[in-house]
Design a protein around this motif. Structure first.
Motif, PDB file in Angstrom:
ATOM      1  N   ALA A 159       0.831  -1.207   0.000  1.00 46.93           N
ATOM      2  CA  ALA A 159       0.000   0.000   0.000  1.00 46.93           C
ATOM      3  C   ALA A 159       0.862   1.252   0.000  1.00 46.93           C
ATOM      4  CB  ALA A 159      -0.924  -0.008   1.214  1.00 46.93           C
ATOM      5  N   GLY A 160       2.016   1.180   0.679  1.00 45.52           N
ATOM      6  CA  GLY A 160       2.917   2.324   0.734  1.00 45.52           C
ATOM      7  C   GLY A 160       3.502   2.704  -0.608  1.00 45.52           C
ATOM      8  N   ARG A 161       3.668   1.715  -1.473  1.00 45.92           N
ATOM      9  CA  ARG A 161       4.223   2.014  -2.808  1.00 45.92           C
ATOM     10  C   ARG A 161       3.148   1.943  -3.892  1.00 45.92           C
ATOM     11  NH1 ARG A 161       6.273  -3.146  -1.358  1.00 45.92           N
ATOM     12  NH2 ARG A 161       5.377  -4.813  -2.640  1.00 45.92           N
ATOM     13  N   SER A 162       1.888   1.867  -3.473  1.00 49.40           N
ATOM     14  CA  SER A 162       0.809   1.560  -4.415  1.00 49.40           C
ATOM     15  C   SER A 162       0.592   2.647  -5.468  1.00 49.40           C
ATOM     16  CB  SER A 162      -0.503   1.305  -3.653  1.00 49.40           C
ATOM     17  OG  SER A 162      -0.898   2.459  -2.934  1.00 49.40           O
ATOM     18  N   MET A 163       0.747   3.897  -5.096  1.00 47.73           N
ATOM     19  CA  MET A 163       0.466   4.956  -6.071  1.00 47.73           C
ATOM     20  C   MET A 163       1.445   4.909  -7.233  1.00 47.73           C
ATOM     21  SD  MET A 163      -2.285   6.046  -4.974  1.00 47.73           S
ATOM     22  CE  MET A 163      -2.510   7.306  -6.221  1.00 47.73           C
ATOM     23  N   GLN A 164       2.666   4.427  -6.990  1.00 44.63           N
ATOM     24  CA  GLN A 164       3.625   4.279  -8.086  1.00 44.63           C
ATOM     25  C   GLN A 164       3.152   3.226  -9.086  1.00 44.63           C
ATOM     26  OE1 GLN A 164       7.411   3.343  -6.312  1.00 44.63           O
ATOM     27  NE2 GLN A 164       7.101   4.803  -4.646  1.00 44.63           N
ATOM     28  N   GLU A 165       2.362   2.256  -8.605  1.00 50.00           N
ATOM     29  CA  GLU A 165       1.869   1.178  -9.462  1.00 50.00           C
ATOM     30  C   GLU A 165       0.424   1.418  -9.895  1.00 50.00           C
ATOM     31  OE1 GLU A 165       2.452  -2.441  -7.331  1.00 50.00           O
ATOM     32  OE2 GLU A 165       4.536  -1.993  -6.838  1.00 50.00           O
ATOM     33  N   ARG A 166      -0.084   2.638  -9.636  1.00 44.74           N
ATOM     34  CA  ARG A 166      -1.434   3.041 -10.024  1.00 44.74           C
ATOM     35  C   ARG A 166      -2.490   2.151  -9.373  1.00 44.74           C
ATOM     36  NH1 ARG A 166      -0.576   6.960 -13.142  1.00 44.74           N
ATOM     37  NH2 ARG A 166      -2.783   7.355 -13.413  1.00 44.74           N
ATOM     38  N   ILE A 167      -2.289   1.823  -8.111  1.00 40.88           N
ATOM     39  CA  ILE A 167      -3.286   1.089  -7.342  1.00 40.88           C
ATOM     40  C   ILE A 167      -3.506   1.804  -6.014  1.00 40.88           C
ATOM     41  CG2 ILE A 167      -2.859  -1.187  -8.365  1.00 40.88           C
ATOM     42  CD1 ILE A 167      -1.093  -1.863  -6.032  1.00 40.88           C
ATOM     43  N   ALA A 168      -4.669   1.603  -5.435  1.00 44.84           N
ATOM     44  CA  ALA A 168      -4.987   2.131  -4.111  1.00 44.84           C
ATOM     45  C   ALA A 168      -5.451   0.952  -3.274  1.00 44.84           C
ATOM     46  CB  ALA A 168      -6.071   3.202  -4.206  1.00 44.84           C
ATOM     47  N   ILE A 169      -4.655   0.587  -2.273  1.00 46.81           N
ATOM     48  CA  ILE A 169      -4.937  -0.606  -1.470  1.00 46.81           C
ATOM     49  C   ILE A 169      -5.521  -0.198  -0.124  1.00 46.81           C
ATOM     50  CG2 ILE A 169      -3.913  -2.560  -0.242  1.00 46.81           C
ATOM     51  CD1 ILE A 169      -1.857  -2.766  -2.452  1.00 46.81           C
ATOM     52  N   ARG A 170      -6.631  -0.858   0.225  1.00 49.93           N
ATOM     53  CA  ARG A 170      -7.215  -0.694   1.559  1.00 49.93           C
ATOM     54  C   ARG A 170      -7.133  -2.028   2.275  1.00 49.93           C
ATOM     55  NH1 ARG A 170     -13.040  -0.136   3.548  1.00 49.93           N
ATOM     56  NH2 ARG A 170     -13.673  -0.464   1.390  1.00 49.93           N
ATOM     57  N   LEU A 171      -6.607  -2.031   3.487  1.00 49.71           N
ATOM     58  CA  LEU A 171      -6.477  -3.246   4.293  1.00 49.71           C
ATOM     59  C   LEU A 171      -7.580  -3.270   5.342  1.00 49.71           C
ATOM     60  CD1 LEU A 171      -4.932  -5.761   5.334  1.00 49.71           C
ATOM     61  CD2 LEU A 171      -3.497  -4.190   6.657  1.00 49.71           C
TER      62      LEU A 171
END
Length: 342
Positions: free
Chosen positions: A86-98
């Motif tokens: 999730a911390g690097r998600s914006m670089q991979e164009r994803i938004a992760i919610r746990l």
């Protein structure tokens, strides 16, 4: 000329807006209509340039990971891997919610899944509890177009889009073969501890263990399975009682968690009468130490980081309608003895 979205709309008899919703896995499309559009895509041979489409729309993939709470060290590690992703998600164009849920609690998992129906995410990765009410909740979520990947613990294949985890039947067989080899020529009883038989990975491991141990060492008797709910205190009490009832116990296989309690019970027995051959899952600092001191004989391990990264790759591929590279997503089973610890 390559087929376009206009060709899809004409072939399916729907609007361009509906085609766009289906292509982008957005809610608001009935199951039958979605099927018509997907059939039209297959018939006319439409191939989408996902990289260009995502770049043009600055697309972000909203993903949800549902992970059990509790004292399970492996699940804590899995949660840490999700948080790192999730911390690097914006670089991979994803938004992760746990989202955390109580372990082995089907009702809590259903409530969590149903909470996602109002604004369905593009994809969900879930450590599954295998219960009819969970099956129904996942089916309702998938009807919205959400891609579902089971993580660590699987469900029947028809209920999900992919499984990110080890082959748990093979893991159980591996444990059975190791136990049979370690106890070659001996007779006696073998205790088995599960977290809960409500989760598919524990049932699969038990199936594989029983099958292989019977083939290799039919003289060994497997005792009725005990459930610890992955609680170290419960595991300690179960093992201590079993050792008291069966002083000559030949082996222990813990196919779940709670290894701290298991090792505590073995430690109390070490000098008095020796310890049985013991095989567990997941290499943690605690099981590593127990391997080094000889209280545990073998640890079967799965890479939580690989599983999380695999789930993300598969979710993105399935959301985009792209193929999954099976070899890349195969999660291996590592076997650690005292002699080959990394």
């Amino acid at each position: 000329m390559r087929p376009t979205v206009h060709d899809i709309a004409e072939a399916a008899g729907v609007s361009l807006a509906t085609v766009d919703r289906v292509l982008n896995r957005r809610p608001g499309v009935r199951t039958q209509t979605r099927a018509k559009v997907e059939d039209a895509i297959a018939r006319i041979g439409f191939i989408r340039d996902m990289a260009a489409a995502n770049l043009a729309k600055s697309r972000i993939y909203p993903l949800v990971f549902i992970v059990p709470q509790g004292e399970n060290s492996f699940m804590a590690g899995l949660r840490s891997e999700v948080e790192a992703a999730a911390g690097r998600s914006m670089q991979e164009r994803i938004a992760i919610r746990l989202i955390d849920v109580p372990a082995f609690d089907a009702a809590a998992l259903v409530k969590c899944l149903e909470s996602l129906l109002e604004i369905p995410p593009a994809g969900v990765a879930v450590v599954a509890v295998d219960a009819p009410e969970v099956h129904a909740a996942i089916e309702r979520l998938r009807e919205t177009g959400t891609i579902v990947v089971t993580l660590v613990s699987d469900l029947p294949a028809a209920l999900r889009d992919h499984f990110a985890g080890v082959d748990n039947v093979a893991a159980g067989r591996t444990a059975g073969r190791l136990m049979g080899r370690f106890l070659a020529g001996r007779q006696g009883k073998v205790a088995v501890i599960a977290g809960s038989m409500l989760v598919g990975d524990h049932r699969d491991r038990l199936e594989g263990f029983r099958e292989r141990l019977h083939d290799i060492a039919p003289s060994l008797q497997i005792l009725p399975v005990m459930e610890s709910h992955d609680d170290p205190n419960a595991a300690h009490a179960l093992v201590a009682d079993t050792l008291s009832d069966h002083p000559n116990l030949a082996g222990i296989y813990n196919l779940g968690a709670g290894n701290r309690g298991l090792v505590k019970a073995l430690e109390a027995r070490r000098h008095a009468a020796g310890v049985p051959v013991t095989i567990v899952h997941e290499l943690t600092p605690f099981t590593r130490e127990a391997l080094q001191t000889g209280l545990i004989d073998a640890v079967l391990n799965q890479d939580a980081g690989h599983e999380v990264r695999s789930a993300i790759r598969v979710l993105k591929a399935r959301i985009d309608g792209q193929p999954v590279v099976a070899a890349q997503e195969r999660i291996r089973i590592d076997i650690f003895l005292k002699d080959n610890l990394p």
